[in-house]
Design an enzyme around this catalytic site. Sequence first.
Site, PDB file in Angstrom:
ATOM      1  N   LYS A  79       0.842  -1.209   0.000  1.00  0.00           N
ATOM      2  CA  LYS A  79       0.000   0.000   0.000  1.00  0.00           C
ATOM      3  C   LYS A  79       0.877   1.260   0.000  1.00  0.00           C
ATOM      4  O   LYS A  79       0.482   2.288  -0.544  1.00  0.00           O
ATOM      5  CB  LYS A  79      -0.979   0.005   1.190  1.00  0.00           C
ATOM      6  CG  LYS A  79      -1.969  -1.165   1.162  1.00  0.00           C
ATOM      7  CD  LYS A  79      -3.429  -0.784   0.888  1.00  0.00           C
ATOM      8  CE  LYS A  79      -4.217  -2.003   0.489  1.00  0.00           C
ATOM      9  NZ  LYS A  79      -5.582  -1.967   0.225  1.00  0.00           N
ATOM     10  N   LYS A 136      -2.975  -9.821  -6.804  1.00  0.00           N
ATOM     11  CA  LYS A 136      -4.205 -10.273  -6.174  1.00  0.00           C
ATOM     12  C   LYS A 136      -5.381  -9.460  -6.726  1.00  0.00           C
ATOM     13  O   LYS A 136      -5.255  -8.261  -6.912  1.00  0.00           O
ATOM     14  CB  LYS A 136      -4.062 -10.005  -4.664  1.00  0.00           C
ATOM     15  CG  LYS A 136      -5.279 -10.224  -3.839  1.00  0.00           C
ATOM     16  CD  LYS A 136      -5.048  -9.724  -2.410  1.00  0.00           C
ATOM     17  CE  LYS A 136      -5.553  -8.306  -2.173  1.00  0.00           C
ATOM     18  NZ  LYS A 136      -6.996  -8.109  -2.234  1.00  0.00           N
ATOM     19  N   LYS A 190     -10.191  -4.635  -4.824  1.00  0.00           N
ATOM     20  CA  LYS A 190     -11.197  -3.596  -5.083  1.00  0.00           C
ATOM     21  C   LYS A 190     -10.554  -2.331  -5.608  1.00  0.00           C
ATOM     22  O   LYS A 190     -11.144  -1.596  -6.370  1.00  0.00           O
ATOM     23  CB  LYS A 190     -11.933  -3.249  -3.776  1.00  0.00           C
ATOM     24  CG  LYS A 190     -12.823  -4.326  -3.254  1.00  0.00           C
ATOM     25  CD  LYS A 190     -13.738  -3.740  -2.189  1.00  0.00           C
ATOM     26  CE  LYS A 190     -13.773  -4.625  -0.960  1.00  0.00           C
ATOM     27  NZ  LYS A 190     -12.758  -4.257   0.045  1.00  0.00           N
TER      28      LYS A 190
HETATM   29  P1  ATP Z   1      -8.576  -3.324  -1.007  1.00  0.00           P
HETATM   30  O1  ATP Z   1      -7.922  -3.327  -2.357  1.00  0.00           O
HETATM   31  O2  ATP Z   1      -9.280  -2.036  -0.679  1.00  0.00           O
HETATM   32  O3  ATP Z   1      -7.652  -3.772   0.103  1.00  0.00           O
HETATM   33  P2  ATP Z   1      -9.685  -5.986  -1.129  1.00  0.00           P
HETATM   34  O4  ATP Z   1     -10.252  -6.462  -2.393  1.00  0.00           O
HETATM   35  O5  ATP Z   1      -8.334  -6.475  -0.741  1.00  0.00           O
HETATM   36  O6  ATP Z   1      -9.767  -4.394  -1.121  1.00  0.00           O
HETATM   37  P3  ATP Z   1     -10.586  -6.247   1.618  1.00  0.00           P
HETATM   38  O7  ATP Z   1     -11.795  -5.540   2.110  1.00  0.00           O
HETATM   39  O8  ATP Z   1      -9.253  -5.705   1.963  1.00  0.00           O
HETATM   40  O9  ATP Z   1     -10.727  -6.358   0.017  1.00  0.00           O
HETATM   41  O10 ATP Z   1     -10.667  -7.769   2.065  1.00  0.00           O
HETATM   42  C1  ATP Z   1     -11.870  -8.433   2.408  1.00  0.00           C
HETATM   43  C2  ATP Z   1     -11.615  -9.943   2.470  1.00  0.00           C
HETATM   44  O11 ATP Z   1     -11.458 -10.471   1.148  1.00  0.00           O
HETATM   45  C3  ATP Z   1     -10.343 -10.326   3.222  1.00  0.00           C
HETATM   46  O12 ATP Z   1     -10.602 -11.495   3.985  1.00  0.00           O
HETATM   47  C4  ATP Z   1      -9.354 -10.618   2.136  1.00  0.00           C
HETATM   48  O13 ATP Z   1      -8.335 -11.527   2.541  1.00  0.00           O
HETATM   49  C5  ATP Z   1     -10.256 -11.247   1.084  1.00  0.00           C
HETATM   50  N1  ATP Z   1      -9.700 -11.090  -0.254  1.00  0.00           N
HETATM   51  C6  ATP Z   1      -9.409  -9.913  -0.847  1.00  0.00           C
HETATM   52  N2  ATP Z   1      -8.931 -10.118  -2.084  1.00  0.00           N
HETATM   53  C7  ATP Z   1      -8.901 -11.470  -2.276  1.00  0.00           C
HETATM   54  C8  ATP Z   1      -8.493 -12.310  -3.354  1.00  0.00           C
HETATM   55  N3  ATP Z   1      -8.032 -11.773  -4.468  1.00  0.00           N
HETATM   56  N4  ATP Z   1      -8.608 -13.657  -3.224  1.00  0.00           N
HETATM   57  C9  ATP Z   1      -9.092 -14.183  -2.075  1.00  0.00           C
HETATM   58  N5  ATP Z   1      -9.489 -13.447  -1.011  1.00  0.00           N
HETATM   59  C10 ATP Z   1      -9.392 -12.100  -1.102  1.00  0.00           C
HETATM   60 MG    MG Z   2      -7.366  -5.710   0.987  1.00  0.00          MG
END
Ligand code: ATP
Ligand code: MG
Length: 329
Positions: free
Chosen positions: A111, A191, A194
């Site tokens: 980040k 990964k 969002k």
């Molecule tokens: P950001 O980019 O804002 O961090 P994010 O997509 O990583 O968003 P989070 O809200 O941080 O989403 O994570 C919510 C849940 O989803 C967490 O348990 C995280 O480990 C899981 N998660 C996020 N991205 C993935 C992925 N690509 N594959 C599997 N699990 C995921």
């Molecule tokens: Mg995340």
Amino acid sequence: MARVFSGIQPTGDIHIGNYVGALRQWVSLVEQYECIYSVVDYHAITVEYRPAEMAERTFNTALILLACGLDPERCRIQVQSHVPQHTELGWVFNSVTPVGDAERMTQFKEKSKQHRGNINMGIMDYPILQAADILIYKARFVPVGEDQVQHVELCREIARKFNARFGDVFPEPEAILSCAPRILGTEGKNKMSKTLNNYIGILEDEGSTWEKLRTAVTDVARVRRTDPGDPEVCNIYTMHRAFSPENAQKELGEACKKAAVGCIDCKRVLLKNMMAELAPIREKALSLKGNPDYVMDTLRQGAEACKRMTEETMDEVQKVLGLLRLPHP
Ligand code: ATP
Ligand code: MG
């Protein structure tokens, strides 16, 4: 009954990585545990965002949790900022966590690269607040995607450090991973996230999902249709693991290795299986949009129940810290 805690940030559209990595497990865990699920808005302000959009994003995230099948009669759904004890305990944990432990976290490093112009204390402090989110409920299990395992490890470390100094207050929680704990983005590198433009939203319609799947990267070594592929390095195959029945996974895996199936046909099967699972969620989300009071009531009840639980823990924490307490009236 042992407790489960997990959270999701209102940072954007919920995608299939969130769904198969975390949310789908959230739903099944309510059968066995006392579950608390949070839309963690205080985490989301550590990166740039538009204040005018935050309330709606938070609401929509809660709505999707309900659309995915979480039943507010059987678990607690709340917003982090509605239960201030999370951040209160976060402050306490700041005082038992070495700065170096926060600095070495992979998410902090990533980040910091993504948000070079705004490397604030909050990005670094994120896993300490996350530890407080979990431990304020003395949760034993934390269903998360693989990217969060390191943070759960740090949470255990924080519990150990706190207990060693102040007495045995917190359990050491464990991460629970799903069958697809790490979905890559459509570019096949990072990964799915969002905040990166590489995701497939769970509410996207079939046309838009297909456009993203059709162009998604597979096994890069498979250049021609006649080249055999390696399912183990293919993100589409990882998605099959999450959405397709086991026999289809096996058949497609074998066929891919012999070049008996092409990537486009393999993606078509995936699309069909994905839609079978996601279309009902989309419909439920649409119907919930017409009933905003139900979503707000769920959050109100969640916050009230959580406040009771978290006040108990904070009381215990303040006592062992030796703080001056006012006598109960
Ligand atoms: P950001 O980019 O804002 O961090 P994010 O997509 O990583 O968003 P989070 O809200 O941080 O989403 O994570 C919510 C849940 O989803 C967490 O348990 C995280 O480990 C899981 N998660 C996020 N991205 C993935 C992925 N690509 N594959 C599997 N699990 C995921
Ligand atoms: Mg995340």
